[in-house]
Design a protein around this motif. Structure first.
Motif, mmCIF file in Angstrom:
data_model
loop_
_atom_site.group_PDB
_atom_site.id
_atom_site.type_symbol
_atom_site.label_atom_id
_atom_site.label_comp_id
_atom_site.label_asym_id
_atom_site.label_seq_id
_atom_site.Cartn_x
_atom_site.Cartn_y
_atom_site.Cartn_z
ATOM 1 N N LYS A 1 -6.237 4.458 -7.129
ATOM 2 C CA LYS A 1 -7.139 4.651 -8.260
ATOM 3 C C LYS A 1 -6.367 4.697 -9.584
ATOM 4 C CE LYS A 1 -10.573 7.206 -5.552
ATOM 5 N NZ LYS A 1 -11.318 8.488 -5.393
ATOM 6 N N SER A 2 -5.041 4.459 -9.494
ATOM 7 C CA SER A 2 -4.209 4.579 -10.699
ATOM 8 C C SER A 2 -4.253 3.331 -11.585
ATOM 9 C CB SER A 2 -2.755 4.849 -10.299
ATOM 10 O OG SER A 2 -2.193 3.729 -9.625
ATOM 11 N N ILE A 3 -4.657 2.174 -11.023
ATOM 12 C CA ILE A 3 -4.641 0.930 -11.788
ATOM 13 C C ILE A 3 -5.734 0.916 -12.854
ATOM 14 C CG2 ILE A 3 -4.918 -1.585 -11.683
ATOM 15 C CD1 ILE A 3 -2.324 -0.640 -10.501
ATOM 16 N N GLU A 4 -5.322 0.652 -14.098
ATOM 17 C CA GLU A 4 -6.264 0.540 -15.210
ATOM 18 C C GLU A 4 -6.412 -0.902 -15.678
ATOM 19 O OE1 GLU A 4 -4.793 3.085 -18.247
ATOM 20 O OE2 GLU A 4 -4.884 4.908 -17.010
ATOM 21 N N ASN A 5 -5.330 -1.683 -15.543
ATOM 22 C CA ASN A 5 -5.329 -3.075 -15.996
ATOM 23 C C ASN A 5 -4.871 -3.999 -14.869
ATOM 24 O OD1 ASN A 5 -5.880 -2.283 -18.795
ATOM 25 N ND2 ASN A 5 -3.769 -1.551 -18.798
ATOM 26 N N LEU A 6 -5.572 -5.120 -14.726
ATOM 27 C CA LEU A 6 -5.232 -6.085 -13.674
ATOM 28 C C LEU A 6 -5.072 -7.473 -14.274
ATOM 29 C CD1 LEU A 6 -4.928 -6.794 -10.631
ATOM 30 C CD2 LEU A 6 -7.416 -7.098 -10.563
ATOM 31 N N LYS B 1 0.827 -1.210 0.000
ATOM 32 C CA LYS B 1 0.000 0.000 0.000
ATOM 33 C C LYS B 1 0.857 1.252 0.000
ATOM 34 C CE LYS B 1 -3.892 2.067 2.514
ATOM 35 N NZ LYS B 1 -4.818 1.887 3.673
ATOM 36 N N ARG B 2 1.917 1.261 0.805
ATOM 37 C CA ARG B 2 2.804 2.425 0.869
ATOM 38 C C ARG B 2 3.566 2.614 -0.442
ATOM 39 N NH1 ARG B 2 3.131 0.451 6.213
ATOM 40 N NH2 ARG B 2 4.905 -0.913 5.742
ATOM 41 N N LEU B 3 4.007 1.496 -1.053
ATOM 42 C CA LEU B 3 4.737 1.576 -2.317
ATOM 43 C C LEU B 3 3.841 2.067 -3.453
ATOM 44 C CD1 LEU B 3 6.809 -1.736 -2.125
ATOM 45 C CD2 LEU B 3 7.731 0.577 -2.087
ATOM 46 N N VAL B 4 2.602 1.597 -3.476
ATOM 47 C CA VAL B 4 1.656 1.982 -4.527
ATOM 48 C C VAL B 4 1.382 3.483 -4.499
ATOM 49 C CG1 VAL B 4 -0.775 1.816 -5.195
ATOM 50 C CG2 VAL B 4 0.539 -0.263 -4.824
ATOM 51 N N LYS B 5 1.284 4.037 -3.314
ATOM 52 C CA LYS B 5 1.025 5.477 -3.193
ATOM 53 C C LYS B 5 2.156 6.298 -3.797
ATOM 54 C CE LYS B 5 -2.117 5.558 0.770
ATOM 55 N NZ LYS B 5 -2.323 6.037 2.151
ATOM 56 N N VAL B 6 3.367 5.771 -3.718
ATOM 57 C CA VAL B 6 4.523 6.472 -4.266
ATOM 58 C C VAL B 6 4.623 6.284 -5.784
ATOM 59 C CG1 VAL B 6 7.046 6.617 -4.269
ATOM 60 C CG2 VAL B 6 5.818 6.304 -2.112
ATOM 61 N N LEU B 7 4.471 5.023 -6.237
ATOM 62 C CA LEU B 7 4.715 4.678 -7.638
ATOM 63 C C LEU B 7 3.534 4.928 -8.566
ATOM 64 C CD1 LEU B 7 6.664 1.344 -7.023
ATOM 65 C CD2 LEU B 7 7.626 3.567 -7.598
ATOM 66 N N GLN B 8 2.305 4.823 -8.046
ATOM 67 C CA GLN B 8 1.091 5.017 -8.847
ATOM 68 C C GLN B 8 1.114 4.186 -10.144
ATOM 69 O OE1 GLN B 8 -1.782 7.251 -8.042
ATOM 70 N NE2 GLN B 8 -0.775 6.643 -6.141
ATOM 71 N N GLN C 1 -0.003 1.675 -13.286
ATOM 72 C CA GLN C 1 -1.219 1.591 -14.104
ATOM 73 C C GLN C 1 -1.645 0.146 -14.364
ATOM 74 O OE1 GLN C 1 0.410 4.119 -17.315
ATOM 75 N NE2 GLN C 1 -1.336 5.473 -16.971
ATOM 76 N N THR C 2 -0.681 -0.769 -14.297
ATOM 77 C CA THR C 2 -0.971 -2.191 -14.496
ATOM 78 C C THR C 2 -0.487 -2.980 -13.287
ATOM 79 O OG1 THR C 2 -0.755 -1.991 -16.898
ATOM 80 C CG2 THR C 2 -0.566 -4.207 -15.959
ATOM 81 N N ALA C 3 -1.331 -3.862 -12.770
ATOM 82 C CA ALA C 3 -0.975 -4.677 -11.600
ATOM 83 C C ALA C 3 -1.066 -6.155 -11.956
ATOM 84 C CB ALA C 3 -1.902 -4.365 -10.433
ATOM 85 N N ILE C 4 -0.112 -6.937 -11.460
ATOM 86 C CA ILE C 4 -0.085 -8.380 -11.709
ATOM 87 C C ILE C 4 0.063 -9.116 -10.381
ATOM 88 C CG2 ILE C 4 1.136 -10.274 -12.857
ATOM 89 C CD1 ILE C 4 2.238 -8.214 -14.849
ATOM 90 N N ILE C 5 -0.808 -10.084 -10.127
ATOM 91 C CA ILE C 5 -0.675 -10.956 -8.956
ATOM 92 C C ILE C 5 -0.484 -12.373 -9.469
ATOM 93 C CG2 ILE C 5 -1.772 -11.850 -6.865
ATOM 94 C CD1 ILE C 5 -3.228 -9.224 -6.576
#
Length: 285
Positions: A53-58, A11-18, A20-24
């Motif tokens: 709110k920056s993620i567009e693709n998952l 969560k802390r890293l995402v706030k910094v990097l913002q 657009q694509t996330a992979i799990i």
């Protein structure tokens, strides 16, 4: 982007990097010492798309633990596109076929538009198949050239993640495959499976500690020893970077005596199964 296995770290890293694509790729028993359950790990990983709110693709691995939970969280989000990858036929990026040919494995993937994509990996890359599927899904989402995935088999392994080191000892050639970084129950077993299929009579497994497994550390280490016995591994060396005196909850391991080391007990068990107890007497005497 990576995390240190601590709740809230992503969560802390995402706030910094913002991003657009996330992979799990998976939810496994890694950093379990910092969490109470696999579900907690899944929720921690979901922060990569639920906390911004920056993620567009998952992209989610349909074969992973807690896939349904991750998909429900996606449905509650405002993310426009989610592609699941996997060996399940209903996956949007579906691994349909796998063919072994000499030193490579050929794969055929069905894409979201029902078209087919063929590519290959080196045999020692087999445990990276879901990584390859995630890359294909990412290329597809971004409208990039899908055939670039064929270059993946040319990517060399990095230090601790499969790097091949070559040397000589007394005129004999030695080849060391280093998979030591961030060893976990699932990655350890996958790597053992790859080398077990090579059927090399000179193969030696050097097994180290799997850290950060919490109070299940003993169970996972013993499970690994049982698996080595099951596949009839002939040559196994157990090593440890841990001192003989350990303090409570240091990487989830609490050991104060030599006979409490899982690796030491595993060594004793393998010696007895091989009916070479005489070696123990020679050492202790």
């Amino acid at each position: 982007m990576s995390d240190d296995g601590l709740s809230g770290e992503i969560k802390r890293l995402v706030k910094v990097l913002q991003p657009q694509t996330a992979i799990i790729l998976n939810v496994e028993n890694v950093h379990l010492g910092n969490f109470k359950s696999l579900k907690e790990i899944a929720l921690a990983k979901s922060e990569i798309f639920t906390s911004t709110k920056s993620i567009e693709n998952l992209i989610i691995n349909r074969n992973s633990n807690f896939y349904k939970l991750l998909y429900i969280l996606f449905k509650k989000s405002k993310i426009s596109t989610c592609l699941d990858i996997g060996k399940v036929k209903s996956s949007k990026v579906y691994l349909k076929k796998e063919t072994n040919i000499t030193n490579v494995i050929k794969y055929q993937v069905i894409l979201p538009d029902a078209s087919k994509l063929d590519f290959s990996l080196r045999k020692n890359q087999k445990n990276l198949i879901f990584n390859a599927l995630a890359i294909i899904a990412c290329f597809y989402m971004l409208g990039l050239n899908l055939k670039l995935i064929n270059q993946f088999k040319n990517v060399p392994f990095t230090e601790g993640r499969g790097e091949i080191l070559k040397s000589k000892y007394k005129g004999n050639k030695l080849e060391l495959h280093d998979h030591s970084y961030n060893a976990s129950p699932v990655s350890m077993r996958d790597t053992i499976d790859i080398f077990n299929k090579f059927k090399n009579k000179h193969l030696v497994y050097v097994i180290g500690d799997m850290n950060e497994l919490g109070n299940k550390s003993k169970k996972f280490h013993m499970d690994l020893i049982k698996y080595l016995i099951l596949i009839k591994a002939k040559k196994v060396i157990f090593v440890s970077s841990s001192p003989q005196i350990r303090y409570p909850d240091c990487y989830g391991i609490d050991m104060s005596k030599m006979n409490q080391f899982v690796a030491f007990r595993g060594l004793i068990r393998l010696i007895k199964l091989d009916k070479k107890e005489k070696l123990l007497k020679d050492i202790y005497n």
